[in-house]
Design an enzyme around this catalytic site. Structure first.
Site, PDB file in Angstrom:
ATOM      1  CB  SER A 192      -0.968   0.016   1.202  1.00 21.86           C
ATOM      2  OG  SER A 192      -1.840  -1.088   1.142  1.00 21.86           O
ATOM      3  CG  HIS A 229      12.506  17.305  19.411  1.00 19.76           C
ATOM      4  ND1 HIS A 229      12.688  16.342  20.374  1.00 19.76           N
ATOM      5  CD2 HIS A 229      11.460  16.876  18.638  1.00 19.76           C
ATOM      6  CE1 HIS A 229      11.795  15.377  20.215  1.00 19.76           C
ATOM      7  NE2 HIS A 229      11.034  15.677  19.171  1.00 19.76           N
ATOM      8  CB  SER A 231      10.871  13.163  17.122  1.00 17.48           C
ATOM      9  OG  SER A 231       9.875  12.168  17.268  1.00 17.48           O
ATOM     10  N   GLY A 233       8.327  10.755  15.267  1.00 15.90           N
ATOM     11  CA  GLY A 233       6.911  10.881  15.564  1.00 15.90           C
ATOM     12  C   GLY A 233       6.178   9.578  15.785  1.00 15.90           C
ATOM     13  NE  ARG A 234       8.209   5.087  12.069  1.00 19.63           N
ATOM     14  CZ  ARG A 234       7.442   4.505  11.140  1.00 19.63           C
ATOM     15  NH1 ARG A 234       6.371   3.825  11.512  1.00 19.63           N
ATOM     16  NH2 ARG A 234       7.749   4.592   9.861  1.00 19.63           N
ATOM     17  CB  SER A 248       9.505   5.638  19.549  1.00 18.87           C
ATOM     18  OG  SER A 248       9.709   6.968  19.963  1.00 18.87           O
ATOM     19  CG  ASN A 252      15.130  16.669  23.038  1.00 19.06           C
ATOM     20  OD1 ASN A 252      14.342  17.262  22.323  1.00 19.06           O
ATOM     21  ND2 ASN A 252      14.755  15.630  23.794  1.00 19.06           N
ATOM     22  CG  ASP A 283      12.162   6.755  21.932  1.00 20.85           C
ATOM     23  OD1 ASP A 283      11.529   6.032  22.713  1.00 20.85           O
ATOM     24  OD2 ASP A 283      11.747   7.859  21.534  1.00 20.85           O
TER      25      ASP A 283
END
Length: 369
Positions: A192, A229, A231, A233-234, A248, A252, A283
């Site tokens: 997909s 920062h 990331s 976003g997970r 994730s 920082n 993480d």
């Protein structure tokens, strides 16, 4: 910084919008006289040189009294005295690339929005080592069979900065910046066509123009210091007692960046310090082993082309990465051809501890300066 997957798709649509609006930003002024060299039309070439030397506002056909050759070096944005053009006796002023990119001209807008890092779209980006391991817990948790990821995907980056405050002489400034990089399995219809990874990096920093002559034609033009920062976003929903950090990724940093310039060559050194996190919430506790504590980069412009290179890593672990790029002269409007090569760890946050070599080709709106 948890962002929904719809944000990635909005980012893709925004890239198309950025391409249509980027012309007014990218065509504001040529960065150096070298970009004017290849223009065939004499009138357009003269207008380009006028824009570089700060005379873009002169009316067509207007005549002015001849000025001494030393006048070009009297402006604060001149990288040096006017120099003789190759094969001729007409002097051409050299405008500082860094001064132009960071709006250090006192006449520049007090509040301004500009490109930051390179803005590009790679239609195809190939890797020699596909990273599927981070997604295994997610697939197993859903009870499904893991689909294959394509070795070729699309990759794009959006990056801009906004000046929030500055002194009257523009020598000091406060900036906010945002960079988004996305890897998109657009050719993978079996799964997909998902976004494999999205990295979001907001920043807040102060800029300063030292304007120090270092000798040998080099000038210290830029000092930035601030916070960022980064990331993907997970969620860490599938983390496994600290042994598997799920999908994730984030960190920082406090950073300082130094920019030195000599004619059409700009050199940058960046150092950073990772702000500590609670071990139970970290993480990626070993991310500095792969990204290191700093980066060296360079950009050289020649006859409308831009050549970029960067290297970063950790000398203690022997891990890091190199990246090189070529930006062609403008092909249509502000759009330029772009080829990118990467080798090492951390092309994206999900791949921070994954070693691979990639190559991609596409178009770009800016070369990172």
């Amino acid at each position: 910084m948890n962002l929904s997957d719809s944000g990635a798709r909005i980012g893709a649509l925004f890239l198309v919008t950025l391409a249509s609006t980027g012309a007014s930003m990218a065509q504001a002024a040529p960065s150096s006289a070298a970009e004017c060299h290849g223009i065939a039309s004499s009138m357009e070439r003269l207008a380009c040189y006028d824009a570089v030397s700060g005379r873009a506002g002169d009316a067509p056909g207007a005549t002015t009294a001849a000025a001494p050759a030393t006048a070009a070096s009297s402006t604060p944005l001149a990288a040096g005295s006017a120099k003789q053009a190759e094969g001729g006796g007409n002097p051409t002023a050299t405008v500082s690339m860094i001064d132009n990119a960071w709006g250090f001209d006192p006449a520049s807008p007090r509040y301004d929005i500009r490109f930051h890092n390179a803005n590009y779209l790679l239609f195809g980006r190939y890797t020699d080592n596909v990273n599927t391991s981070p997604f295994s817990p997610l697939v197993q948790g859903s009870g499904q069979t893991q689909g294959d990821l394509n070795s070729t995907e699309a990759k794009f980056q959006l990056s801009f900065k906004a000046r929030l405050w500055t002194t009257d002489d523009r020598r000091w400034g406060l900036w906010a910046a945002y960079t988004q990089q996305s890897q998109w399995q657009v050719y993978n219809g079996d799964t997909s066509r998902p976004f494999r990874e999205n990295n979001y990096m907001p920043e807040l920093f102060v800029s300063y123009r030292p304007d120090v002559d270092l000798g040998g034609g080099f000038n210290w033009k830029l000092l930035n210091a601030g916070y960022n920062h980064q990331s993907n976003g997970r969620s860490d929903l599938f983390a496994n007692n600290g042994t598997d950090n799920g999908l994730s990724r984030s960190w920082n940093r406090l950073f300082a960046e130094f920019g030195v310039e000599r004619e059409n060559l700009a050199l940058f050194g960046t150092v950073w310090y990772r702000l500590p996190e609670d071990a139970s919430k970290d993480d990626n506790p070993d991310i500095s082993d792969y990204y290191g504590y700093g980066k060296l980069s360079a950009l050289y412009r020649w006859r409308g082309n831009s050549f970029s290179a960067s290297v970063r890593g950790n000398l203690g672990t022997g891990k890091g990465a190199v990246e090189a790029g070529w930006f062609s002269p403008p092909l249509f409007g502000p759009l330029r051809g772009y080829v990118q090569v990467f080798s090492g760890y951390g092309e994206s946050l999900i791949d921070y501890n994954w070693n691979q070599t990639t190559i991609g080709a596409g178009i770009a709106l800016s070369d990172g300066l």
